[in-house]
Design a protein around this motif. Sequence first.
Motif: not given
Length: 136
Positions: A120-129
């Motif tokens: 979930e954290k990885h998904l959040y970071e990808l979305t921000n990027l």
Amino acid sequence: MADTFKFELVSPERLLVSETVTEVVIPAMLGEMTVLPNHAPVMTTIKPGLVTVKFASGETHKYVVFGGFADIVQSGCTLLAESASAADDITPDDLQKRIDAARSEIQEGNHHHEHLTKLEKHLYELTNLHEVLVAA
């Protein structure tokens, strides 16, 4: 001439950068981190994000990384990325594919709570990027 240091950006596919630089901004796990000459030794994990490199020539280039580690010593910085590309080579569609893959993995279930939290954290970071690159 300003103080400089050696910076290398390495991915499993290739060596992207091996140059003398004056400053590098990296997406450390706890937030952006600026590396300058004579930086105190640090090793940190890297999250998906932008790396901004100011070369000794005065030029600035941006790279997209998808996690990894940075090893910083007084004489230089080496960023070992899980995957990396010049920012101009990454399209919003490329990022969207990574976002979709992360979402699918989360939805598959059968994850330990700790692994699910990392996904979930990885998904959040990808979305921000994705948002940063689309806005650029």
